[in-house]
Design an enzyme around this catalytic site. Structure first.
Site, PDB file in Angstrom:
ATOM      1  CE1 TYR A 122      -4.567  -0.912   0.587  1.00  0.00           C
ATOM      2  CE2 TYR A 122      -3.322  -2.946   0.885  1.00  0.00           C
ATOM      3  CZ  TYR A 122      -4.510  -2.294   0.651  1.00  0.00           C
ATOM      4  OH  TYR A 122      -5.664  -3.022   0.456  1.00  0.00           O
ATOM      5  CD  GLU A 298     -16.982   0.112   6.617  1.00  0.00           C
ATOM      6  OE1 GLU A 298     -16.267   1.001   6.112  1.00  0.00           O
ATOM      7  OE2 GLU A 298     -17.657  -0.688   5.940  1.00  0.00           O
TER       8      GLU A 298
END
Length: 348
Positions: A122, A298
């Site tokens: 990433y 989340e």
């Protein structure tokens, strides 16, 4: 008048038809997911489903955690929901005067810590574009400190920062599974708030790295606790929100207010510390019971905001995915999802 009546009548029929389709899809969740994420026509029709209206008669009825909000125009956007049932504002383009918020927060001495995790591939794929775009659009009127969490500090790009902006790089452990990286960031954020951020910044914003700023992301977004409406869910009925449905998980929810996106959240340093500590505690309790929440951190974030209502909600302008297609209510795109190749990126 006849033509106007016909248009209203036709619009009403379309909305009723959409609702009928959604009711049918409730019984076929797999088909629903496939259609939702692959069919542009379905996403377009979803965008026609009206949001709830703001129930307040006067902006002074807002639960003001920010005195600057007395300048908000809740009725400038009749096409969207501009406040919640607990009287928190939902921030959309056209509701606020940008220079007003810049001036108020400068006079208060507000400052912002931005946390971002760039682990494994990433970092190479996204971090430089994220930081450079942030320098063009994020909180330009305020002091900002970037906190970059990575397993390879030596690879963090050397970005030229504007005055009153700094960067700190924090080494973190490299986990085998991307899910663990995602969930355990809560502890890292809590720890750095305690050891460093609380001494330097009034507010904290936490971002996923695979995003690019494309428009103003300013002090109008600051609040005690700040949540973000998920771009794929803000027009959907609550029955289709993908909360964790496993009663064994600490993230379990039968219902909620909205579906929030974990790619962006923030608030005062005290409240973000409380949020991250609570989410980390729930995640670890799940791990001890061999349970993993449906959407990892989340899911836990949504549970936290159900129990502790956010004082401010950002519209999907503040984190938009262009794959959704055209939406008339998205007048500006402030932060965009970057293209993702998960098969490659998540092979850490």
């Amino acid at each position: 008048m006849c033509e106007g009546f016909k248009q209203v009548n036709n619009t009403s029929r379309i909305i009723q038809r959409i609702r009928s389709i959604l009711k049918l899809l409730l019984f076929f969740p797999i088909a629903w997911c496939i259609m939702f994420y692959t069919a542009p026509s379905v996403r377009f029709l979803i965008g026609l489903i009206p949001m709830d209206e703001c129930p307040l008669e006067n902006v002074k009825m807002l639960a003001l955690g920010n005195s600057a909000d007395t300048d908000l125009n809740l009725w400038s956007r009749s096409d969207v929901q501009t406040c919640t049932t607990w009287n928190a504002p939902i921030i959309w383009e056209g509701m606020f005067n940008p220079s007003h918020y810049d001036q108020i927060h400068r006079s208060r001495g507000s400052s912002v810590a931005l946390t971002v995790f760039a682990v494994g591939r990433y970092l190479d794929a996204y971090l430089e574009a994220f930081l450079k775009s942030s320098e063009r659009h994020f909180m330009l009127s305020l002091p900002v400190i970037y906190y970059v969490f990575t397993d390879t500090p030596e690879k963090v790009p050397n970005i030229k920062l504007a005055p009153n902006r700094k960067m700190k790089v924090i080494r973190v452990e490299k986990h085998t599974r991307w899910q663990d990286i995602s969930m355990l960031r809560m502890k890292s954020i809590s720890d750095i708030i305690e050891s460093d951020i609380r001494h330097h910044s009034t507010h904290v914003f936490c971002f996923d790295v695979d995003q690019v700023f494309t428009g103003r992301f300013g002090p109008e977004a600051l609040g005690d606790t700040v949540a973000l409406l998920h771009a794929y869910y803000y027009h959907l009925p609550k029955r289709l929100f993908t909360y964790d449905s496993n009663p064994k998980s600490k993230a379990f929810m039968k219902t909620g207010d909205f579906y929030y996106h974990a790619a962006v959240f923030g608030g005062s340093w005290k409240n973000v510390k409380a949020l991250t500590e609570a989410c980390y505690k729930s995640i670890m309790e799940d791990k001890e019971n061999n349970v993993e929440a449906l959407w990892h951190d989340e899911s836990h974030l949504n549970k936290y905001f159900w129990l502790h209502k956010p004082s401010r909600i950002l519209s999907p302008e503040y984190c938009w995915d262009t794959n959704i297609g055209y939406r008339a209510d998205i007048r500006v795109q402030r932060l965009l999802w970057a293209p993702k190749n998960y098969d490659e990126l998540r092979t850490l």
